[in-house]
Design an enzyme around this catalytic site. Structure first.
Site, short mmCIF file in Angstrom:
data_model
loop_
_atom_site.label_atom_id
_atom_site.label_comp_id
_atom_site.label_asym_id
_atom_site.label_seq_id
_atom_site.Cartn_x
_atom_site.Cartn_y
_atom_site.Cartn_z
N LYS A 1 0.82 -1.22 0.00
CA LYS A 1 0.00 0.00 0.00
C LYS A 1 0.86 1.28 0.00
O LYS A 1 2.06 1.23 0.26
CB LYS A 1 -0.94 -0.04 1.22
CG LYS A 1 -1.95 -1.20 1.17
CD LYS A 1 -2.93 -1.13 2.34
CE LYS A 1 -3.95 -2.27 2.28
NZ LYS A 1 -4.94 -2.19 3.40
N TYR B 1 -12.22 -2.30 -3.65
CA TYR B 1 -12.71 -2.50 -2.29
C TYR B 1 -14.24 -2.36 -2.20
O TYR B 1 -14.77 -1.99 -1.16
CB TYR B 1 -12.04 -1.51 -1.33
CG TYR B 1 -10.69 -1.96 -0.78
CD1 TYR B 1 -10.55 -3.15 -0.07
CD2 TYR B 1 -9.54 -1.18 -0.93
CE1 TYR B 1 -9.34 -3.55 0.47
CE2 TYR B 1 -8.31 -1.58 -0.40
CZ TYR B 1 -8.22 -2.76 0.30
OH TYR B 1 -7.02 -3.16 0.83
N GLU C 1 -9.54 -10.95 -7.55
CA GLU C 1 -8.60 -9.85 -7.35
C GLU C 1 -7.39 -9.96 -8.28
O GLU C 1 -6.88 -8.95 -8.76
CB GLU C 1 -8.15 -9.81 -5.88
CG GLU C 1 -9.30 -9.40 -4.96
CD GLU C 1 -8.91 -9.36 -3.49
OE1 GLU C 1 -9.78 -9.01 -2.66
OE2 GLU C 1 -7.74 -9.66 -3.15
N PHE D 1 -15.48 3.74 6.95
CA PHE D 1 -14.13 4.15 6.57
C PHE D 1 -13.87 4.05 5.07
O PHE D 1 -12.75 4.25 4.61
CB PHE D 1 -13.09 3.32 7.33
CG PHE D 1 -13.22 1.82 7.15
CD1 PHE D 1 -12.74 1.19 6.01
CD2 PHE D 1 -13.83 1.04 8.13
CE1 PHE D 1 -12.85 -0.18 5.84
CE2 PHE D 1 -13.94 -0.33 7.97
CZ PHE D 1 -13.46 -0.94 6.82
N HIS E 1 -2.17 -5.48 1.60
CA HIS E 1 -3.45 -6.15 1.43
C HIS E 1 -3.18 -7.58 1.01
O HIS E 1 -2.25 -7.84 0.24
CB HIS E 1 -4.30 -5.47 0.35
CG HIS E 1 -5.41 -6.35 -0.17
ND1 HIS E 1 -6.62 -6.43 0.46
CD2 HIS E 1 -5.45 -7.24 -1.20
CE1 HIS E 1 -7.38 -7.33 -0.18
NE2 HIS E 1 -6.69 -7.82 -1.20
N ASN F 1 -2.02 0.34 6.73
CA ASN F 1 -1.45 -0.88 7.29
C ASN F 1 -0.60 -1.67 6.30
O ASN F 1 -0.47 -2.89 6.40
CB ASN F 1 -2.55 -1.74 7.93
CG ASN F 1 -3.62 -2.15 6.94
OD1 ASN F 1 -3.55 -1.82 5.76
ND2 ASN F 1 -4.60 -2.90 7.41
P1 GTP Z 1 -7.00 -6.17 3.50
O1 GTP Z 1 -6.00 -7.24 3.25
O2 GTP Z 1 -6.49 -4.79 3.10
O3 GTP Z 1 -8.36 -6.48 2.92
O4 GTP Z 1 -7.11 -6.08 5.08
P2 GTP Z 1 -7.91 -7.05 6.06
O5 GTP Z 1 -8.55 -8.16 5.30
O6 GTP Z 1 -6.98 -7.37 7.16
O7 GTP Z 1 -9.02 -6.06 6.61
P3 GTP Z 1 -10.48 -5.72 6.04
O8 GTP Z 1 -10.74 -6.45 4.76
O9 GTP Z 1 -11.44 -5.87 7.16
O10 GTP Z 1 -10.37 -4.17 5.73
C1 GTP Z 1 -9.82 -3.71 4.50
C2 GTP Z 1 -8.94 -2.52 4.75
O11 GTP Z 1 -9.73 -1.43 5.18
C3 GTP Z 1 -7.90 -2.68 5.87
O12 GTP Z 1 -6.72 -3.32 5.47
C4 GTP Z 1 -7.64 -1.25 6.23
O13 GTP Z 1 -6.71 -0.64 5.34
C5 GTP Z 1 -8.98 -0.60 6.05
N1 GTP Z 1 -9.69 -0.50 7.33
C6 GTP Z 1 -10.25 -1.50 8.07
N2 GTP Z 1 -10.79 -1.02 9.21
C7 GTP Z 1 -10.55 0.33 9.18
C8 GTP Z 1 -10.86 1.39 10.07
O14 GTP Z 1 -11.44 1.22 11.13
N3 GTP Z 1 -10.44 2.65 9.67
C9 GTP Z 1 -9.78 2.88 8.49
N4 GTP Z 1 -9.41 4.12 8.16
N5 GTP Z 1 -9.48 1.89 7.65
C10 GTP Z 1 -9.85 0.64 7.98
MG MG Z 2 -9.77 -7.90 3.55
#
Ligand code: GTP
Ligand code: MG
Length: 138
Positions: A9, A49, A126, A57, A115, A112
């Site tokens: 990212k 996404y 994807e 968010f 992905h 973070n």
């Molecule tokens: P990905 O591999 O990026 O999909 O991450 P994940 O599977 O661990 O998390 P998830 O699919 O639940 O969320 C997708 C992405 O949304 C996360 O990786 C974060 O970058 C973002 N995200 C999730 N929760 C929050 C939040 O509370 N605040 C913000 N700003 N971003 C969030």
């Molecule tokens: Mg995810």
């Protein structure tokens, strides 16, 4: 063997961490079989996404994903989807296990660093979002 879609990212490309993150993947036995550095528009980030579009968010997430270059890549290996998520660590770096990419490099739950696809069906979708068959060299 299995394939998964990984994204390094913008927070990580900005801090020049691509090589360090790739070393973590390779050390875990994942092979980088396709890779390119691109910049997404916010609209493209929203398509990618789309599953999160009702989340509070979503705007922040798509703005962040379009804020700088990303490296999109296909990782291959035995159990690649689960292995990649293990190497990434928990979504929130505060909860990520020591030694994981997010524990070492992530700045916040939003920014973070990486992905990774979460299941075989999403991995397939994807990968084809970013890569054509011709770009995938096992
Ligand atoms: P990905 O591999 O990026 O999909 O991450 P994940 O599977 O661990 O998390 P998830 O699919 O639940 O969320 C997708 C992405 O949304 C996360 O990786 C974060 O970058 C973002 N995200 C999730 N929760 C929050 C939040 O509370 N605040 C913000 N700003 N971003 C969030
Ligand atoms: Mg995810």
């Amino acid at each position: 063997t299995e394939r998964t879609l990984s994204i390094i990212k913008p927070d990580a490309t900005k801090r020049n961490l691509t090589g360090k993150i790739n070393a973590k993947f390779e050390d875990a036995g994942l092979r980088i079989v396709a890779q390119k550095r691109i910049q997404l528009t916010q609209d493209q980030a929203g398509q990618f996404y789309a599953v999160h579009k009702e989340r509070p968010f979503f705007g922040e997430l798509t703005e962040f994903m379009a804020s700088g270059p990303v490296v999109v890549q296909v990782l291959e290996g035995e159990g690649a989807i689960a292995k990649n998520r293990e190497v990434m660590g928990a979504t929130n770096p505060a909860d990520a296990a020591p030694g994981t990419i997010r524990a070492e490099f992530a700045e916040s739950v939003g920014e973070n660093s990486v992905h990774g696809s979460d299941a075989p069906e999403t991995a397939k979708e994807e990968i084809s979002f970013f890569f054509s068959g011709l770009e995938l060299v096992g």
